[in-house]
Design an enzyme around this catalytic site. Sequence first.
Site, short mmCIF file in Angstrom:
data_model
loop_
_atom_site.label_atom_id
_atom_site.label_comp_id
_atom_site.label_asym_id
_atom_site.label_seq_id
_atom_site.Cartn_x
_atom_site.Cartn_y
_atom_site.Cartn_z
N ARG A 138 23.42 41.28 44.39
CA ARG A 138 24.46 41.11 46.03
C ARG A 138 24.17 39.21 45.89
O ARG A 138 25.28 39.35 45.88
CB ARG A 138 23.55 41.57 47.18
CG ARG A 138 24.26 43.28 47.29
CD ARG A 138 23.22 42.96 49.12
NE ARG A 138 23.77 42.72 49.86
CZ ARG A 138 25.16 43.43 50.60
NH1 ARG A 138 25.84 44.13 50.14
NH2 ARG A 138 25.77 42.27 51.66
N ARG A 187 24.19 30.96 39.87
CA ARG A 187 25.47 30.37 38.59
C ARG A 187 24.73 28.63 37.95
O ARG A 187 23.98 28.13 39.30
CB ARG A 187 26.30 30.21 39.77
CG ARG A 187 27.15 30.73 40.49
CD ARG A 187 28.69 29.92 41.23
NE ARG A 187 28.40 31.35 42.10
CZ ARG A 187 28.43 31.42 43.03
NH1 ARG A 187 28.54 30.52 44.01
NH2 ARG A 187 29.17 32.10 44.00
N ARG A 196 16.88 50.19 58.80
CA ARG A 196 16.79 48.75 58.93
C ARG A 196 17.43 48.51 60.49
O ARG A 196 18.75 48.42 60.79
CB ARG A 196 16.66 47.96 57.78
CG ARG A 196 15.61 46.95 58.51
CD ARG A 196 14.50 47.12 58.47
NE ARG A 196 13.79 46.18 58.20
CZ ARG A 196 13.01 46.08 59.54
NH1 ARG A 196 12.38 47.16 59.62
NH2 ARG A 196 11.80 45.43 59.58
N ARG A 225 18.01 35.09 60.68
CA ARG A 225 19.26 33.79 60.19
C ARG A 225 19.59 33.68 61.71
O ARG A 225 19.09 34.15 62.78
CB ARG A 225 20.50 34.64 59.91
CG ARG A 225 20.46 35.26 58.04
CD ARG A 225 21.93 35.70 58.32
NE ARG A 225 21.94 37.21 58.05
CZ ARG A 225 22.59 38.32 57.06
NH1 ARG A 225 23.02 37.92 56.63
NH2 ARG A 225 22.45 39.71 57.81
N GLU A 257 19.16 36.33 64.44
CA GLU A 257 19.04 37.83 63.87
C GLU A 257 17.86 37.88 63.91
O GLU A 257 16.62 37.44 62.57
CB GLU A 257 19.76 37.87 62.99
CG GLU A 257 20.45 39.16 62.20
CD GLU A 257 21.20 38.87 61.12
OE1 GLU A 257 22.56 38.30 61.23
OE2 GLU A 257 21.04 40.02 60.45
N TYR A 277 25.29 50.73 51.39
CA TYR A 277 24.93 49.20 52.13
C TYR A 277 27.04 48.59 51.74
O TYR A 277 27.57 48.14 50.65
CB TYR A 277 24.22 48.73 51.33
CG TYR A 277 23.86 47.31 51.49
CD1 TYR A 277 24.37 46.33 52.41
CD2 TYR A 277 22.95 46.36 50.74
CE1 TYR A 277 23.91 45.46 53.05
CE2 TYR A 277 22.51 45.22 51.08
CZ TYR A 277 22.88 45.35 52.27
OH TYR A 277 22.15 43.45 53.08
N ASP A 280 30.30 46.31 52.16
CA ASP A 280 30.58 45.63 53.29
C ASP A 280 32.01 46.21 53.67
O ASP A 280 32.33 46.72 53.42
CB ASP A 280 30.72 44.00 51.48
CG ASP A 280 29.53 43.63 51.69
OD1 ASP A 280 28.89 43.43 51.65
OD2 ASP A 280 29.38 43.29 50.32
N1 UDP Z 1 17.51 37.13 50.61
C1 UDP Z 1 17.09 36.24 50.22
N2 UDP Z 1 16.90 35.29 50.99
C2 UDP Z 1 18.06 34.54 50.98
C3 UDP Z 1 19.60 35.61 51.70
C4 UDP Z 1 18.98 36.82 50.93
O1 UDP Z 1 15.93 36.30 49.78
O2 UDP Z 1 17.94 33.38 51.66
C5 UDP Z 1 17.91 38.60 49.87
C6 UDP Z 1 17.51 39.30 50.80
O3 UDP Z 1 16.36 40.83 50.33
C7 UDP Z 1 18.67 40.25 51.91
C8 UDP Z 1 19.57 40.35 49.94
O4 UDP Z 1 19.15 39.22 49.64
O5 UDP Z 1 18.16 41.77 52.07
C9 UDP Z 1 20.80 40.36 50.42
O6 UDP Z 1 21.41 39.02 51.32
P1 UDP Z 1 22.90 39.31 51.96
O7 UDP Z 1 23.23 38.11 52.17
O8 UDP Z 1 23.76 40.36 51.10
O9 UDP Z 1 22.68 40.68 53.41
P2 UDP Z 1 22.70 40.79 54.11
O10 UDP Z 1 23.95 39.86 54.70
O11 UDP Z 1 24.26 42.08 54.09
O12 UDP Z 1 21.76 41.38 55.19
#
Ligand code: UDP
Length: 368
Positions: free
Chosen positions: A170, A174, A247, A278, A303, A350, A352
Amino acid sequence: MKYDIVIAGAGLFGAVAAHELAAAGKRVLVVERRKAAGGNIRCEDRDGIAVHLYGAHIFHTSIREVWDYVNSFVEVNPFINSPIANYKGELYNLPFNMNTFHQMWGVRTPKEAAEKIEEQRSIIKGEPKNLEEQAISLVGTDIYEKLIKGYTEKQWGRSCSSLPAFIIRRLPVRYTYNNNYFNDRYQGIPAGGYNALINKMLDGTDVELGVDFLKERERFASMAKHVVYTGAIDEYFDYEYGELEYRGLRFEHERMETANYQGVAVMNFTDRETPYTRCIEHKHFEPQNAELAEKNVTVVTREYPADWKRGDDAYYPVNDDKNQKLYQRYAERAKKSNVIFGGRLGEYKYYDMDKSVERALELSKCLK
Ligand code: UDP
């Protein structure tokens, strides 16, 4: 019958479906278990700040039709998500890009970064079989250890080697100095938060709040020809084949009398020990609001990932092989019913926000 269609769930999927079907002349009733509409994109005004009650929601899409659709209801303010990863006090830009590589290794050119990653990824042979192998093969072991492993294991409550690889795909990787978390063409946040969007979509439609569809399913089934169900598919079928895994999450909101707490909308805590993943500071979702920026008040939300059990809100499906197989059985079962299942929980996917809107538009067409 009083209605043509009953929709269970007033989240984004349910609201889009309700709007589309009502616009097509159908008589629609929306039934929502929570006391308020909006599902997990619901916001709440606190001190003039639109607080995303269920975590950061940034609308991003490459689907022109979906972008235009959302913009037909509300003005969408420009916002580019550029989160910061905090690993034990060391700060890195996300997603993984030249800034991250420079911060991690001091490299300055794409060639130097590629060499570093090539050297570290060589331990993975063949196709990556799980999230751990996928992560190392994309960004090497250092970034995996500091920015992925701890975050992912607390987020999902299991080891990276037992998670599907697609989850880490996801995130963009880059070889440019570009901190935009998303690759999508369009990105933004509805002016004033998401409630305006949901309210407009549901305008003119009957909505029953605080009512559990499942507890009164006979009554609702006798009210309309069709049912659109956006809750968990296994719960709908009384866990007949067993429980799907989800989850959970828990949010802690804090108001502070300071103008600017962390200087960014989203900060990820990527070590294993910090119990939250987060911390979001909501006012930064509206960078164009100068008055809000100066005001000596802010609201942050931490979170916390959580194990899920029956009765809790389900946030993420755990799409590993075992659960996918079980979901397939429910999906087969669903085909034989006269209920349409949609959204993250209804389809155990999953999604978006944009994909959820796209899917709701698609499924509504079948009922028009
Ligand atoms: N992820 C990570 N480190 C980060 C951010 C994301 O390892 O700093 C991994 C983690 O496994 C997460 C996945 O990338 O579940 C997808 O992140 P995304 O931000 O897309 O998750 P969402 O916002 O849907 O919770």
